[in-house]
Design an enzyme around this catalytic site. Structure first.
Site, PDB file in Angstrom:
ATOM      1  N   CYS B 168       0.866  -1.178   0.000  1.00 61.66           N
ATOM      2  CA  CYS B 168       0.000   0.000   0.000  1.00 61.66           C
ATOM      3  C   CYS B 168       0.899   1.222   0.000  1.00 61.66           C
ATOM      4  O   CYS B 168       1.927   1.250   0.676  1.00 61.66           O
ATOM      5  CB  CYS B 168      -0.882  -0.026   1.245  1.00 61.66           C
ATOM      6  SG  CYS B 168      -1.968   1.400   1.363  1.00 61.66           S
ATOM      7  N   TYR B 252      -7.140   7.159   7.115  1.00 59.71           N
ATOM      8  CA  TYR B 252      -8.288   6.260   7.277  1.00 59.71           C
ATOM      9  C   TYR B 252      -8.766   6.160   8.717  1.00 59.71           C
ATOM     10  O   TYR B 252      -9.873   5.704   8.972  1.00 59.71           O
ATOM     11  CB  TYR B 252      -7.947   4.862   6.758  1.00 59.71           C
ATOM     12  CG  TYR B 252      -7.836   4.795   5.264  1.00 59.71           C
ATOM     13  CD1 TYR B 252      -8.945   4.524   4.474  1.00 59.71           C
ATOM     14  CD2 TYR B 252      -6.622   5.025   4.635  1.00 59.71           C
ATOM     15  CE1 TYR B 252      -8.837   4.451   3.095  1.00 59.71           C
ATOM     16  CE2 TYR B 252      -6.501   4.965   3.257  1.00 59.71           C
ATOM     17  CZ  TYR B 252      -7.619   4.681   2.482  1.00 59.71           C
ATOM     18  OH  TYR B 252      -7.521   4.621   1.121  1.00 59.71           O
TER      19      TYR B 252
END
Lengths: 438, 438, 438, 438
Positions: B168, B252
Site C-alpha cells: 500500500c 483512514y
C-alpha cells in the site's frame, strides 16, 4: 467472623442481610458493619434499623454496627464488600443525560457515563484497598461497585491489596434465565463464561453435563425469550446474527451490537426525563419510605424492581465459598494470569473461577473466539486507559479513553462531553482539579 | 527479468510503467506482461498501447505483452503484481451506496464496502496464488488490490503460495507529507509504522535520526496541515485528542475516530450522486480518453487526481529491493511472526520490514500502545472473519464479520445491508450462491 | 566525536584502535579515552602509549586520553565501550580451575565460571550505566564484557540507562568462516541468527540471496571443516546430528551437545595447568612485552592468537552504523521486544538487528525451532536468576542459578563449588559479603 | 456403565478392580473389559480370574470380560483406560541397561529409555485413539501408560480423539506424603501443581487453607523426610538448594538436579543386574504366582512393593468425577490452553484441573517461576521432538530428541545408544523399519 460493607446505606443492603441470615449456619457472621459517608448518613440509619429488625426477627446472633468511621470498622475484618456510589444517584443522572445531550449513549458502566463513574470511584476504592492493606491485611476485598471491570483493573494494577475480587451478578442472572428457558434447575446449568465485566460471553452451555449451546441460542433467538436486566431494554437480537456468532451474549452486548436501537430508546427516555437513573432515583425514594416502616422486618418485594436480582445469593455464595473452602465454580473478575490468551496476565478479566480458601483461581479459557476477541480487546484498552486516567487525574488520558470508546462517535464529541462531565462532577474528581484544590 | 501485472488494464498502469522505465538501470525488466479479463479487454488495449509508446519513447528494452491468458503469462515470471478490481468500478459504487442507503459508512476498504470488496477479491487472489505456486513457484506475488489487509490475511492463512507481500502506498504518502510539513527531504524522515493496512500508526517519527514525534503531532494538530489521501475528506483532528494519543494517525483513522463527521460528508455525496466511486468513474473515463491519444507518450498529469500518489515509486522500490538485495526498510503487509506482540504469528500486519532477496522481514515492535491496541484487534477480528467468509462462502461468517465491524451500528442493519449487497454482487460471489449455480 | 573505552588497558585495545584508524573517514573520532582501574594502571600506560604511536603513524587527528577517573572521562561521550575484567585473568583462572576440580566444566561464560564472571561484572556495569545516565545520557553503552548475555539481561532489567547494546564477535566470526567454507566473499553471506549470546543459532544461511543452509550443514559435518573459536577445541560434531538438527551451531554449543568430550579435554588441561585462562595469561604477558617496544606502531600479528578475531571490525561497524544511520543488519544482544516469541519482551536476546541512528531494532524471528527452544529457555532461566543474584547479592539465588545450569550435574556439587568460588572471589563480590564489610 | 482396560493383564489390575469395588455405590460399573494382546494372554487370564474372585467376594454386580479383540471390547464403552507395555518388561530392561552401558541414565520415562518407551507406545496409543473415535466416540480415553507426558503430547497433537486425559499417581502420592509429614489428613492438603508429567512442581502448599509452603520445604530438607517413589532412590536434596528454590520438587527431579548421584546408584544396579526393571520383573513373577492362588480373593499386600501406590484410588477418582460431575480438583495431563503462559496452547501439561462431566479444565497458573521454567521448556522440547519421531518413524528426529535431552551428555553417545536401542526394539518399531518390513 466479621464483614464490613462500605456503602452500607445502599438500598441493596437488605438483600445482602437477607442472604447472610439465610446462610447463617454455614456462614456465621457475628458482626456486620455498615459504613457510609456523611452525605449518606440518613439512608445508613434507615437501612441499618431495618437490618437490625431483620436479624432480630430471624433470631440470629449477628450484630449490626453502623458507622461513618471506616478505619475503625475495618479492624479485624474478614471480608470487606464495597457497594458505594460516589456522588449518589444525582451523579449517575449526569452520567446518563450529558452524553445523551450530545447524541451518544449515556449509561452507568458503558461509554462516557461508565468512564466517569470509574473516574469518581477508582480513587476511593484504591484508598480503601490501602486501608485494608494496613488495618486488616488478611481480609478479602469484594467489590460490587461499578464499573466493576475498570475498577478491578485499577485495583489489580495500582492497588496495594492483592486479595481483591470484582463481583457482578450478571453471570448468575444469565445462568438462571437460561435454566428457566430450558425449564430445568439452575444447578443443572453450567456456562463457560469469559470476557470482561458487562461484556461477558457464554462460550458453551451445558445442561446436566450435556452441551446445549446451540439449543440455547435457538431459544434466545426467539424475540419473546430475551434475557436481559431491569436496566436494559429487551430489544431482540437479530436471530441469524445470534446463531452465526455461536456464543451466548449478555444483555449489555446490546450497547455494542445494537447501538442504534439502544440509542433510540435512550433518547426517548432522555426527552421524557425517564432515563434509568431518574427511574431508579424515584424507585429508591419509594424503597426508603418502605424501609422506614418500623414494622417491616424483611426485604420488601418491591426491591426486586430495583434490579440486581440474585445479587444477594451470589455475593453470599462467594463469601461462603472462600470461608468454607468450597471449591465450587463462580464467574468473577480476577487477574487474568493467562486464563484468556492474548490478554495481559496482569489485567482483570471476568471468567469462571474455582473458589477456595485461597480465593478464586481462573480456569484456562485459551484464545477467545476470533469473532469476539476484537471487541473485548477494545473495551480492555478503554478500561486500561480509563483506569490510568482515574489514578493520575490526566485530562489527556481521559480524552483518549473516551475517544477510543466504540460508543463515542467522534473525537470532537468526546472532547465536548468530557469537558461538560468534568465540570458536572468537579467535586468528586479532586485528581483532575488539583490546582484548584491546592 | 519478467514482471506480470494482473489487472493490467487499470488506469494506474502508466504510473507503474513510468516507474519501471525510470529504474531501468537497476531493475532491467525485459518483459512486462499486462493481463486482464475479458470484460477489461478494451481498457487493457488502450493502456497497453500507451505503455508501448512510453517504452519506445524512453528507448528501453522492455517488451510489453498484452494477454487474457493468465496461466501463459505466468510462465517464468519473477514478480507478479495484482491490481485487479472484480466487478470494476460499478461494483465499488454499490459498495459505497448501499451501506449509505442504510445510514452507515460506505467505503472501498472499510465497513460493509470493504467486506464486499474482500469477498469478491479473495477467491480470485487465492486462485492466482495457486497458479503461481504451480507455474512460477519462485515468483513473488505483490498484491496492491484492496482491501490489502484482509486480502493478505487470506493469502497467508489460506493461500498455497508463501512468497506474498501486501503493498500500500499509504505509509510512503504519510512519510512524504510529514517531510513536507517539516520542510526536509523525505529521505531524512523515518517513521516507525505498525498496525494494519489502512489502520497503520506512526509510533515514532525521526528526522535525520532525531526523534520529532511530538513536533510532528503539534503540526498535524493544525487544521490547515492535515495529511490525507484524495479519497478522504481532510476533516481536522481534534487537536487535544491527537496530542493526547501521542502517535501519528493515518487518514483512514478518521473512519473510526471521526465516524460522525465522515458519515455526514458521505451522506451529502450520496445524495448528490458524487460518492468517491462515482467521482472516480468519471475520472477514469476522462483518463482513458487521454490514454487513447496516440500522441501521448507519458503518464498524463491528470492521473494524479486519481489518487495513488507515490504508488509507482513505492511499488518499484519494493521490487527493486528484493531483486537487488538492498536491505532497506519499507512498510509492508506481511506475516506478523511476533513483530507485534499479542497478535497471532500467522496474521497479516502492516509494519516496517527489511527487504532483501529473501523478501521482507518485519522489525519487532513489541506491544502496541494500549491506547490503539483495542481498535487494531477489532479490525483484525473483522479481517479474519471476513477472510473466512470469502473462502468458505459462508453467509453466517459474513453476517458476523459485518455485525462486529465498528462502522456497522446494529445487527439488524448488518443483515439488511448484507442481503442487499449479496444480491447486488451475486455474479461475483459464486461461493455464496453455490446451489443456484449448481 | 568522543569514544570512551572502559577497561582500556586490555590487550585487545590495539585492535580497536586499528579499527578506528581504518574507518577514520566515516567515523572521525576526535577523542578516544582509555579508562582503567588502579590495578590495571601499568597495562593502561603500555597500551595507551602503543595506541598513541599507532595514531601518530597513521596521521589521523585522534587524541588518546588515559585516565583512572571514569566520571571525568564520560563527560560528553558519544559512545562508551566496556571491555573490563573484574579481578583480571587471575580471577578467570579460578573460574576455570575450581569447577574442574569438582569434575564439571570450568569456562569463562558458561556454567559456574560464567556465573561468577557475571556476579563480579554486573554490579560494576550497572554502576557505569548509572554514571552514563547522569553524565552523558545520550551516549550508547556498548558492552563487550562477558558473559555478555547475562550482563545485557542485567543492564536491561535493572539498569538506569536504556541505550545499551551487548556485543559479541561470534556471529561475525561464524559468517566469515562460512564464507570461507563456501569460498565466497563474506559480504555475500547472510545468516539469520537467533538465540542468546554464546548460544546463538544460524537458522538459515543465504549466499547471494539463495538459501544454502543444507549445503553449509553438509560441509560443517566434515570433521575437517569445524568452525570454532580459539578458546574452544574444534571437536567435530556428530554429522548425523548436525544434519538432523538442521540449523547452524555456534562453537559454544559444544558445551551442551558435547559436554562429555569437552569436559575430557578440559580435565587434561586442568591437570597440566594449561586451562584457557592460564594459556591466555601467558599470551598476555608476551603481548604486553611486545606492546612495550617503542618501535611498535601497529597491532602485532601475535594478537590474533589471543582470539577475538574480527572483534575490532565488528565493533567499529556497530559504532559507525549508529553514527552514520546506516540501516545495515548486525547480530546484537538487545531487548527481545517480541522478536523471539515465547521469550519475555524484556529479556536480552542475540538476534539480527537493523542498526540506525536510533540504535538496533531486532528483526522478528517468530518461534524458535522446537528442537532448540528448550536449551535456549534453560540458559535464559540461568541468566535471569544469575543476574538477580548479582544485583541482590543473594546466596540463595546464586545457588539456584548454579543448580539449574545444565553443566552442573548435582545440587550438592553446586553448593560446594559455589562456596569455594565465593571465597576465592570474595574481594570482588561486596554484595555477597555485606555483613563482613559493614 | 462400561469400562475397558487395555493392557488388562497388568499386575496393577487388581488394584484398579479393588478401587472400582470400593466405589461401586457412586460408580456402578456393570461391565469391566480387560483387553490384552496375544503375548499377554496368560497373564490376562490369571489377572482376570483373580478379578472375578474379587468381584464375587464383594458381591457387586460387575461383569468381568476378558478378550484379545480390542475393537469388540470398545463397543459402547464409557471409559477406556490404557496401561499397556509394548514389549513387556524385557523391553524395559533394555531401556535401562543399554543407556547405562554407555554411562548415561537408563530409566523408564526419562532420557534415552523414556524416549524409546515413547517410540514403542505412541503409535499403539494413536491407533487406540482412532478406534475409540470410530467405535465409541463419547468415551474418555484415560492413559496411564508411560511416558505419560510424551504420550499425551502425541495424543493431543496427532490423535483423532479429543476426549483424552493423561494420568499419573505422582501428584496424589506427593500430596499424601506431605500430609503425613505435616501429620494432617490428606484431604486437608492442597498443592498447586504445575509442570509436566514426572517433572511437576508444587508451587504452593496449603494446609486447611493456610499457606505452608515454606514449612513443607523445611521438612523436606531433612534427609530423613524424603518423598520418593519405589523406583527412585531417596537421595536427599541439598537443603539450601531446596529452600532457595522455594517450590516442592517431585522425586523424578532427582534425575535433573542430582544427575551425578542418581547415575552412580544406577551404575551399581547395572553392574549387579538389579536395575529397577530387573527387580520389577522378579517382583511381577512373584505377584503372578500369588495371583494364581484360587483362594486369593483380594489384592495381595505384596503388590504395594511394585510401586504405584494410590494409583487405584486416584484413577477411580478421576473416572468418578467425570461420571458424577463432581467439580473437584485433580492434577492431570491435559491440553495447556494457556494455563501455563509461554507454553504452546496445544501442548500437554500437568496441572491442577477442575473435573466435571465435560472432563478436566486446567486452572490458570500464569508464568512458571523463572527458576524452573528453563528445565520444563527443555523437557517439553524433548517430548515434542520425541512424539514427532514416534509418529513419523524419523531416525533424524529421534537422534535430535536424544541429543537435546539433558541426561544425554554427547551427540556421539546419543547416536551410539540410539542405534543400539533401535536394533534392540526393532520388532516394536515398525515405523522405523519400513523398508525392511515392506
Amino acid at each position: 467472623m466479621k464483614v464490613v460493607t462500605i456503602g452500607g446505606g445502599s438500598s441493596y443492603t437488605p438483600e445482602l442481610v437477607e442472604g447472610f441470615i439465610k446462610r447463617y449456619d454455614e456462614l456465621p457472621i457475628r458482626e456486620l458493619w455498615l459504613v457510609d459517608v456523611e452525605e449518606g448518613k440518613e439512608k445508613l440509619e434507615i437501612v441499618g434499623a431495618l437490618a437490625r429488625r431483620m436479624v432480630k426477627k430471624a433470631s440470629v446472633d449477628m450484630e449490626i454496627h453502623l458507622t461513618l468511621d471506616r478505619q475503625k470498622a475495618l479492624i479485624n475484618a474478614d471480608f470487606v464488600t464495597t457497594q458505594l456510589r460516589v456522588g449518589q444517584l444525582d451523579a449517575r443522572i449526569q452520567d446518563e443525560r450529558i452524553p445523551l445531550k450530545y447524541g451518544m449513549i449515556g449509561q452507568e458502566t458503558n461509554g462516557a457515563g461508565g468512564l466517569f463513574k470509574g473516574l469518581r470511584t477508582i480513587p476511593v476504592l484504591l484508598k480503601i484497598a490501602e486501608e485494608i492493606h494496613e488495618v486488616c491485611p488478611n481480609a478479602w476485598l469484594i467489590n460490587f461497585t461499578n464499573p466493576a471491570g475498570m475498577v478491578t483493573e485499577a485495583l489489580l494494577r495500582y492497588g496495594k491489596h492483592s486479595k481483591v475480587v470484582g463481583f457482578c451478578n450478571l453471570p448468575v442472572h444469565m445462568t438462571n434465565s437460561i435454566a428457566s428457558l430450558l425449564q430445568i434447575e439452575k444447578e443443572d446449568v453450567h456456562i463457560e463464561f469469559a470476557g470482561l465485566n458487562h461484556l461477558v460471553y457464554g462460550l458453551h452451555v451445558y445442561a446436566k453435563g450435556k452441551e446445549v449451546t446451540q439449543e440455547v441460542i435457538r431459544r434466545l433467538s426467539d424475540p419473546k425469550s430475551q434475557v436481559t436486566m431491569r436496566n436494559i431494554a429487551p430489544i431482540p437480537w437479530q436471530p441469524d446474527f445470534l446463531e452465526a456468532l455461536g456464543v451466548i451474549l449478555c444483555p449489555y452486548h446490546r450497547y455494542y451490537y445494537k447501538t442504534k436501537e439502544i440509542l433510540a430508546e435512550e433518547l426517548l427516555a432522555f426527552q421524557s426525563g425517564t432515563t434509568r437513573a431518574e427511574a431508579v432515583k424515584a424507585l429508591e425514594a419509594e424503597l426508603f419510605e418502605l424501609y422506614k416502616n418500623p414494622n417491616l422486618e424483611m426485604k420488601p418485594p418491591q426491591l426486586e424492581k430495583r434490579g440486581g436480582a440474585y445479587y444477594s445469593d451470589a455475593a453470599c455464595n462467594l463469601i461462603s465459598s472462600i470461608h468454607n473452602d468450597k471449591g465450587d465454580i463462580q464467574t468473577l473478575n480476577v487477574k487474568n494470569n493467562g486464563a484468556i490468551s492474548s490478554f495481559p496476565n496482569e489485567s482483570a478479566v471476568e471468567v469462571n473461577c474455582v473458589v477456595t480458601k485461597q480465593g478464586p483461581v481462573p480456569l484456562a479459557v485459551g484464545e477467545l473466539p476470533v469473532e469476539v476477541n476484537g471487541l473485548v480487546q477494545q473495551i480492555k484498552s478503554f478500561e486500561r486507559v480509563g483506569a490510568e486516567a482515574a489514578v493520575t487525574g490526566s485530562y489527556e488520558k481521559a480524552l483518549v479513553a473516551l475517544s477510543i470508546n466504540p460508543l463515542v462517535p467522534s473525537d470532537e464529541l468526546a472532547k465536548s462531553v468530557l469537558d461538560e462531565l468534568l465540570q458536572a462532577h468537579r467535586e468528586y474528581l479532586p485528581a483532575f482539579f488539583k490546582e484548584v484544590n491546592a
